[in-house]
Design a protein around this motif. Structure first.
Motif, PDB file in Angstrom:
ATOM      1  N   GLY A 211       0.780  -1.231   0.000  1.00  0.00           N
ATOM      2  CA  GLY A 211       0.000   0.000   0.000  1.00  0.00           C
ATOM      3  C   GLY A 211       0.807   1.273   0.000  1.00  0.00           C
ATOM      4  O   GLY A 211       0.310   2.349   0.350  1.00  0.00           O
ATOM      5  N   LYS A 212       2.087   1.175  -0.430  1.00  0.00           N
ATOM      6  CA  LYS A 212       2.938   2.354  -0.484  1.00  0.00           C
ATOM      7  C   LYS A 212       4.006   2.143  -1.546  1.00  0.00           C
ATOM      8  O   LYS A 212       4.726   1.148  -1.498  1.00  0.00           O
ATOM      9  CB  LYS A 212       3.612   2.592   0.875  1.00  0.00           C
ATOM     10  N   PRO A 213       4.136   3.063  -2.506  1.00  0.00           N
ATOM     11  CA  PRO A 213       5.160   2.897  -3.535  1.00  0.00           C
ATOM     12  C   PRO A 213       6.553   2.796  -2.916  1.00  0.00           C
ATOM     13  O   PRO A 213       6.852   3.453  -1.908  1.00  0.00           O
ATOM     14  CB  PRO A 213       5.024   4.174  -4.379  1.00  0.00           C
ATOM     15  N   ILE A 214       7.391   1.960  -3.530  1.00  0.00           N
ATOM     16  CA  ILE A 214       8.769   1.794  -3.046  1.00  0.00           C
ATOM     17  C   ILE A 214       9.618   2.874  -3.709  1.00  0.00           C
ATOM     18  O   ILE A 214      10.047   2.733  -4.863  1.00  0.00           O
ATOM     19  CB  ILE A 214       9.298   0.385  -3.382  1.00  0.00           C
ATOM     20  N   LEU A 224       9.722  -5.318   2.977  1.00  0.00           N
ATOM     21  CA  LEU A 224      10.140  -6.706   3.192  1.00  0.00           C
ATOM     22  C   LEU A 224       9.844  -7.141   4.622  1.00  0.00           C
ATOM     23  O   LEU A 224       9.340  -8.250   4.862  1.00  0.00           O
ATOM     24  CB  LEU A 224      11.627  -6.865   2.880  1.00  0.00           C
ATOM     25  N   GLU A 225      10.156  -6.281   5.589  1.00  0.00           N
ATOM     26  CA  GLU A 225       9.870  -6.631   6.977  1.00  0.00           C
ATOM     27  C   GLU A 225       8.376  -6.816   7.201  1.00  0.00           C
ATOM     28  O   GLU A 225       7.951  -7.761   7.892  1.00  0.00           O
ATOM     29  CB  GLU A 225      10.397  -5.550   7.915  1.00  0.00           C
ATOM     30  N   SER A 226       7.574  -5.952   6.595  1.00  0.00           N
ATOM     31  CA  SER A 226       6.126  -6.072   6.732  1.00  0.00           C
ATOM     32  C   SER A 226       5.633  -7.418   6.217  1.00  0.00           C
ATOM     33  O   SER A 226       4.796  -8.074   6.851  1.00  0.00           O
ATOM     34  CB  SER A 226       5.445  -4.937   5.959  1.00  0.00           C
ATOM     35  N   ARG A 227       6.180  -7.849   5.084  1.00  0.00           N
ATOM     36  CA  ARG A 227       5.738  -9.124   4.506  1.00  0.00           C
ATOM     37  C   ARG A 227       6.251 -10.313   5.321  1.00  0.00           C
ATOM     38  O   ARG A 227       5.543 -11.316   5.462  1.00  0.00           O
ATOM     39  CB  ARG A 227       6.201  -9.230   3.047  1.00  0.00           C
ATOM     40  N   VAL A 228       7.469 -10.231   5.850  1.00  0.00           N
ATOM     41  CA  VAL A 228       7.966 -11.301   6.729  1.00  0.00           C
ATOM     42  C   VAL A 228       7.028 -11.455   7.922  1.00  0.00           C
ATOM     43  O   VAL A 228       6.639 -12.574   8.288  1.00  0.00           O
ATOM     44  CB  VAL A 228       9.400 -11.010   7.196  1.00  0.00           C
ATOM     45  N   ARG A 229       6.653 -10.357   8.515  1.00  0.00           N
ATOM     46  CA  ARG A 229       5.786 -10.423   9.695  1.00  0.00           C
ATOM     47  C   ARG A 229       4.387 -10.919   9.321  1.00  0.00           C
ATOM     48  O   ARG A 229       3.732 -11.617  10.112  1.00  0.00           O
ATOM     49  CB  ARG A 229       5.738  -9.065  10.390  1.00  0.00           C
ATOM     50  N   PHE A 230       3.937 -10.599   8.118  1.00  0.00           N
ATOM     51  CA  PHE A 230       2.656 -11.139   7.662  1.00  0.00           C
ATOM     52  C   PHE A 230       2.745 -12.654   7.500  1.00  0.00           C
ATOM     53  O   PHE A 230       1.854 -13.397   7.948  1.00  0.00           O
ATOM     54  CB  PHE A 230       2.244 -10.483   6.349  1.00  0.00           C
TER      55      PHE A 230
END
Length: 469
Positions: A211-214, A224-230
């Motif tokens: 939900g936020k452009p890189i 990446l951290e957000s997806r690991v935690r997901f």
């Protein structure tokens, strides 16, 4: 005395091996902690319209053998009017030519264990095999989840891109009649391969998912951290990295950020810059895995997509890969040490596609064991071109010579096929025979209960403890 083909004591060549396999290993459940099965197909309980779909679709092991046997490509991967029966017949003609190749054993075991079909696979028997198996596939009890349960599988670790929604993993948890845990594994290869054409489209997709452009490197690391935690919230506790070569170069976050910015603008990235970017990003992820108690897998030394003409026609993972021979010891030691210096080295499983690396990995991992974790650093199961009888034996001997075979977390399928679980049986028989030989030769004490516990550990219990399942 000549043994019968694939009898009850197949590959078990001494009395101790027979006892270890039948009394201790045979009935242990399976943890298939690394595979490429489709979570969607598991959730939807995919049914197979015929044996070709169940057996040959997507199986590049079989495709390579068929090509080597002179089979036209249309009968290998399909197309140009080739029927599924024609493709099956082409493989049935190929199987007798595969003596000495594990496909000869695996193919017969798959028919025997799942369908009770004991015909020798050849052109003469092909019509009967086709009819017998298809009759069962058209009935009840042979859909994807049925095949998993028939194999006594308790945990499946799929391989999943960080941008995946994991919707099917979540839905599988809610199935009332399926108690097998199907867990995601975090595989961020597309975010590390900064020089590939897939990089910028993948970065854009990652931005959409979070939900936020890189826009910069900090955005990437946060995403990446957000997806690991997901993944962690869905039950994932394993990552996987395809490192065709191991990259290590001393760098700083500022350097890595500048390299990422250059790539984001479409600028060329040198090999040295690629190494620096990969080093910082991978160590960032490794620290996160350690914090969460994950296991980190490195699949090393594959040489992929060798045939550019066929890659253009069929894409990746279609049987045109081979073993790489890149230097390993120095960069791998430096990478592991960079994490260990910060007391942030996670449990790590190291696989190399090149068997010359067994002793390199088997020796260097002893430098990083510890933390009260049995077998914290693992010499991964004989992988891909090595999951042959000889390859499995050599991997286990290397581990036994240099470390603790007794703490090995054992076999995995690394497969896209629901019929591949017989590979666990194949491995267990080879394991029991190897230990049995040592006993028969007087090299290991004949303590069947102790050895039985070791065999059960390697078959199932060690992985259960290692991954916390």
């Amino acid at each position: 005395m000549k043994k019968k083909f694939l009898d009850d004591n197949f590959l078990l060549n001494n009395e101790t091996a027979v006892r270890l396999y039948h009394d201790y290993s045979k009935d242990m459940p399976i943890i298939d902690y690394h595979c490429h099965l489709s979570p969607q197909e598991i959730y939807e309980n995919k049914r197979f319209k015929n044996l070709t779909e169940a057996w040959l679709y997507g199986d590049h092991y079989k495709w390579r053998a068929m090509r080597a046997n002179g089979v036209e490509e249309k009968y290998v991967t399909g197309g140009d009017g080739a029927s599924d029966y024609d493709r099956f017949l082409a493989y049935a003609k190929t199987v007798p030519m595969t003596i000495g190749n594990p496909l000869y054993h695996w193919s017969h075991l798959e028919l025997q264990r799942f369908f009770g079909v004991y015909d020798i696979i050849n052109e003469k028997n092909a019509p009967a095999i086709w009819e017998k198996v298809n009759a069962q596939l058209s009935g009840e009890g042979f859909a994807a989840r049925d095949l998993i349960k028939k194999s006594n599988v308790k945990v499946i670790g799929t391989t999943d891109d960080p941008t995946d929604s994991l919707e099917y993993h979540i839905k599988i948890k809610e199935l009332p009649d399926f108690d097998v845990r199907v867990l995601p594994s975090f595989r961020p290869d597309k975010g590390l391969e900064i020089n590939r054409a897939t990089f910028l489209p993948w970065i854009a997709k990652l931005g959409e998912v979070v939900g936020k452009p890189i826009a910069n490197y900090d955005d990437l690391l946060a995403a990446l951290e957000s997806r690991v935690r997901f993944f962690h919230s869905v039950g994932g506790n394993v990552s996987d990295h395809a490192l065709d070569y191991v990259a290590y170069a001393e760098t700083t976050k500022e350097e890595a950020a500048a390299i990422f910015a250059k790539a984001l603008q479409g600028g060329g990235v040198t090999l040295e810059e690629e190494k620096k970017y990969k080093t910082y990003t991978l160590t960032f992820l490794g620290k996160l895995y350690a914090e969460l108690g994950w296991a980190m897998q490195f699949h090393i030394n594959a040489h992929r997509n060798n045939n550019s003409r066929m890659f253009g026609k069929l894409g990746p993972d279609t049987g045109f890969d081979s073993i790489n021979d890149s230097d390993l010891a120095y960069p791998l030691v430096r990478l592991l040490d960079a994490l260990d210096k910060e007391d942030a080295l996670p449990k790590t499983i190291l696989y190399s596609l090149n068997p010359k690396d067994n002793y390199v990995i088997g020796s260097l991992m002893g430098s990083f064991q510890g933390g009260g974790i049995p077998g914290k650093i693992q010499l991964g199961s004989a992988w891909w071109f090595n999951d042959t009888k000889d390859g499995m034996i050599e991997q286990m001997k290397a581990l036994a010579n240099l470390g603790l075979l007794s703490r090995f977390i054992g076999m995995l399928t690394d497969s896209r096929s629901f019929l591949s679980y017989t590979r666990h049986e194949y491995f267990r028989r080879i394991l029991c025979n190897l230990i049995g030989e040592w006993v028969e030769n007087g090299e290991v004490a004949d303590d069947i209960e102790q050895l039985g516990q070791i065999v059960q550990g390697i078959s199932y219990n060690n992985a259960k403890e290692y991954f916390g399942y």
